[in-house]
Write a protein that holds these residues in place. Structure first.
Motif, short mmCIF file in Angstrom:
data_model
loop_
_atom_site.label_atom_id
_atom_site.label_comp_id
_atom_site.label_asym_id
_atom_site.label_seq_id
_atom_site.Cartn_x
_atom_site.Cartn_y
_atom_site.Cartn_z
N LEU A 90 0.86 -1.10 0.09
CA LEU A 90 0.20 0.08 -0.23
C LEU A 90 0.91 1.20 -0.09
O LEU A 90 0.56 2.21 -0.64
N LEU A 91 1.85 1.45 1.01
CA LEU A 91 2.70 2.50 1.20
C LEU A 91 3.46 2.91 -0.29
O LEU A 91 3.81 3.79 -0.61
N LEU A 92 3.93 1.73 -1.01
CA LEU A 92 4.54 1.68 -2.19
C LEU A 92 3.75 2.49 -3.38
O LEU A 92 4.37 3.19 -3.95
N ALA A 141 -8.99 6.11 -4.34
CA ALA A 141 -8.38 4.72 -4.11
C ALA A 141 -7.27 4.68 -2.64
O ALA A 141 -7.35 3.88 -1.99
N ILE A 142 -6.48 5.58 -2.85
CA ILE A 142 -5.32 5.66 -1.81
C ILE A 142 -6.04 5.95 -0.46
O ILE A 142 -5.72 5.37 0.61
N VAL A 143 -6.85 6.92 -0.68
CA VAL A 143 -7.69 7.49 0.74
C VAL A 143 -8.57 6.24 1.28
O VAL A 143 -8.57 5.93 2.37
N ALA A 144 -9.32 5.45 0.36
CA ALA A 144 -10.16 4.53 0.85
C ALA A 144 -9.14 3.50 1.49
O ALA A 144 -9.64 2.51 2.55
N ARG A 145 -8.14 3.04 0.84
CA ARG A 145 -7.19 1.91 1.32
C ARG A 145 -6.30 2.28 2.41
O ARG A 145 -6.45 1.56 3.26
N HIS A 154 0.47 7.19 8.06
CA HIS A 154 1.71 6.41 7.17
C HIS A 154 1.58 6.77 5.86
O HIS A 154 2.70 7.14 5.09
N ALA A 155 0.36 7.06 5.51
CA ALA A 155 0.29 7.29 3.72
C ALA A 155 0.82 8.60 3.85
O ALA A 155 1.49 8.90 2.58
#
Length: 197
Positions: A90-92, A141-145, A154-155
């Motif tokens: 996720l973070l990558l 998608a980034i926010v949802a995950r 962390h994101a």
């Protein structure tokens, strides 16, 4: 000032033997009474000065704690070597989307890869970063995950590492991402102090 008589006396007389103490009241009664009065009068201003100093130090300590309370209570650490595989993926992806947000192209991606290497990203992680940058996920998608996995801070921190601090467009992206992730100004400030280049 109150101990001058002691130094004058100590210069003339021999010291006490083992097991004996000086009876200064008997040797110099008027001097000891003057010293006791001087000590009592000097104690009051010293006590007030000590109380004032403790108030100032307490205020400074409380201010420092309040400024960093999120960092202290939520010690956010980015270390790709210790992250679980799902969180690392996720973070990558988040970093891949952020690396090109400032519009720097391939040099920006290389700079982001170098910053992530300093936080434990190996070559497989850097390859995944490049793949994510080639087809970045949407901010939705980034926010949802990130919210689903409780990785909002962390994101943001990984995005800050990937964007760097040089480009205005990247800073606007970080501001937008922090708002979408629902991070408070205190949390954002704490992460910025910790991870900004």
């Amino acid at each position: 000032m109150g101990f001058e008589w002691l130094w004058r006396f100590a210069g003339r007389a021999a010291g006490p033997r083992d097991g004996q103490g000086l009876a200064l009241d008997m040797i110099l009664p008027e001097a000891s009474m003057d010293a006791a009065g001087a000590a009592a009068s000097a104690t009051r201003p010293m006590r007030r000065q000590r109380e004032a100093t403790l108030k100032v130090l307490s205020g400074k300590l409380l201010g420092a704690h309040l400024a960093n309370r999120h960092q202290i209570s939520y010690p956010l650490t980015i270390d790709f070597r210790s992250l679980p595989e799902e969180d690392r993926a996720l973070l990558l992806e988040v970093a891949g989307a952020a690396a090109l947000a400032g519009g720097g192209g391939e040099p920006a991606l290389e700079a982001a890869a170098e910053r992530l290497r300093r936080h434990g990203a190996d070559e497989a992680s850097i390859q995944r970063l490049r793949e994510a940058a080639a087809a970045p996920p949407s901010v939705n998608a980034i926010v949802a995950r990130a919210l689903a996995g409780d990785r909002a801070a962390h994101a943001y921190a990984v995005s800050l590492l990937a964007v760097g601090t040089r480009q205005a467009a990247g800073q606007l992206y970080l501001t937008y991402l922090a708002a979408r992730l629902g991070l408070s100004q205190e949390v954002v400030g704490s992460i910025n102090r910790r991870y900004r280049d």
